[in-house]
Design an enzyme around this catalytic site. Structure first.
Site, PDB file in Angstrom:
ATOM      1  N   CYS A 104     -15.906 -30.662  21.966  1.00  0.00           N
ATOM      2  CA  CYS A 104     -16.373 -30.841  20.587  1.00  0.00           C
ATOM      3  C   CYS A 104     -15.201 -30.818  19.622  1.00  0.00           C
ATOM      4  O   CYS A 104     -15.093 -31.661  18.722  1.00  0.00           O
ATOM      5  CB  CYS A 104     -17.389 -29.764  20.232  1.00  0.00           C
ATOM      6  N   CYS A 200     -23.958 -24.361  21.625  1.00  0.00           N
ATOM      7  CA  CYS A 200     -24.871 -24.635  20.514  1.00  0.00           C
ATOM      8  C   CYS A 200     -26.097 -25.435  20.922  1.00  0.00           C
ATOM      9  O   CYS A 200     -27.196 -25.195  20.416  1.00  0.00           O
ATOM     10  CB  CYS A 200     -24.122 -25.329  19.372  1.00  0.00           C
TER      11      CYS A 200
END
Length: 363
Positions: A104, A200
């Site tokens: 990410c 997440c």
């Protein structure tokens, strides 16, 4: 004097909120932005949970309003799906254990978010990471944050010189307690907001269930074997396992058994004793080095093979442009393909790569 403009990555958490506060205090013209990375429905969690939720956006917006800076939400779901979720799934399907936080940062935050900053004519981006940067001659260095418990240099080892040149980390010299104190003094509603602990898009850590739900395909059962190839029983599918795992194997044995290797080609999981998990050397690919272009000769360093592991003394040498070999002074437990190995010289991040091969002991 021209005022520099900064695009602040705001997640709704206390760290990115204080990063925005610090940048404004340092005289930057600031703009806040949240990256919408996925939909909670895709992740199979309630709309109000996880990151990128409406609640997170409102927390970030309230901080931006208090700081009197504009705030936007960027839809990066396409990038996140391609660069993070698909890589995550592909790694598990190939018997590896990925680190989506590294992907990410590497492929979304410091690629597409930085690209958006350029398009908006911003001078730099700022995030709430606990790391520091420093200019050393013609190159930028990445250094650990001063708060050892919060240091995030491990997940940023892949940053390039171009990215480091345009990234600011205002929390690098602060502790978490100091950050929360700043947030309280500034009157931020999220000053006591807890930190996210899970990946997440997989709240609760149910990786295999997420992969099966996302792909719409059940895992193919296979066989547990020992190092000699003896069949020990059936397993649920390789996405359910990672190196060093003990729980959930369901194998009767005289002593505890652990996952030591995963072979996607044969759909087999090799198990062994705790002692058999130790390895002294590894090979890493997809290498990024920060203070210099290459390692010319064997170099004594300290290395981490997972985020929370203390650094271990080792020797590193570069066998070609994209390959590192690391040999540890003492054997390390459960070195895992797909994870990152990150090299340090004191507080300075030398660089790292993705663990590709591990030398295991054979009986």
């Amino acid at each position: 004097m021209t005022v520099k403009k900064a695009l602040i990555a705001m997640s709704g958490g206390v760290d990115s909120s204080v990063a925005a506060f610090m940048m404004r205090e340092q005289g930057y013209e600031c703009m806040g932005a949240m990256m919408k990375l996925y939909t909670n429905e895709d992740a199979g969690v309630p709309r109000e949970n996880g990151c990128c939720s409406l609640f997170d956006a409102e927390d970030a917006r309230s901080v931006a309003y208090r700081l009197d800076i504009p705030f936007y939400v960027f839809n990066f779901t396409q990038y996140f799906t391609q660069e993070v979720i698909k890589r995550f799934i592909g790694a598990y399907q190939n018997g590896r254990t990925p680190n989506p936080c590294i992907d990410c940062n590497r492929f979304v935050k410091f690629k597409y978010f930085l690209q958006r900053a350029r398009e908006l004519d911003m001078d730099c981006i700022a995030t709430g990471h606990y790391v520091r940067t420093e200019k050393d001659g013609e190159r930028f260095l990445l250094k650990k944050g001063v708060d050892g418990a919060k240091d995030q240099s491990y997940v940023l080892y892949a940053m390039t010189q171009a990215q480091l040149a345009r990234a600011v980390f205002p929390l690098g010299g602060m502790t978490k307690d100091q950050v929360r104190e700043v947030a309280r003094d500034a009157g931020f509603a999220n000053a006591r907001k807890s930190d996210s602990q899970d990946i997440c898009f997989v709240p609760g850590g149910g990786y295999a269930n997420f992969i099966e739900r996302y792909t719409g395909t059940a895992s193919e059962p296979g066989r547990f074997v020992d190092a000699r190839g003896n069949d020990l029983g059936g397993h649920k599918g390789i996405v359910h396992y990672t190196i060093g795992q003990r729980k959930g194997l369901g194998l009767p044995a005289a002593e505890p058994m652990f996952v030591r290797e995963i072979h996607a080609g044969s759909n087999s999981v090799v198990v062994g004793t705790s002692e058999e998990l130790y390895s002294k050397s590894l090979t890493a690919c997809d290498v990024n080095l920060i203070p210099f272009e290459k390692i010319d000769k064997p170099m004594k360093i300290r290395a981490k093979i997972r985020y929370k592991q203390p650094e271990q003394p080792a020797t590193a040498w570069q066998t070609d442009a994209d390959t590192l070999r690391i040999e540890f002074d003492v054997p390390q437990k459960a070195i895992t393909k797909g994870q990152a190995v990150v090299l340090y010289d004191g507080d300075v991040v030398i660089g790292g790569g993705t663990i590709d091969e591990v030398e295991t002991k054979r009986n």
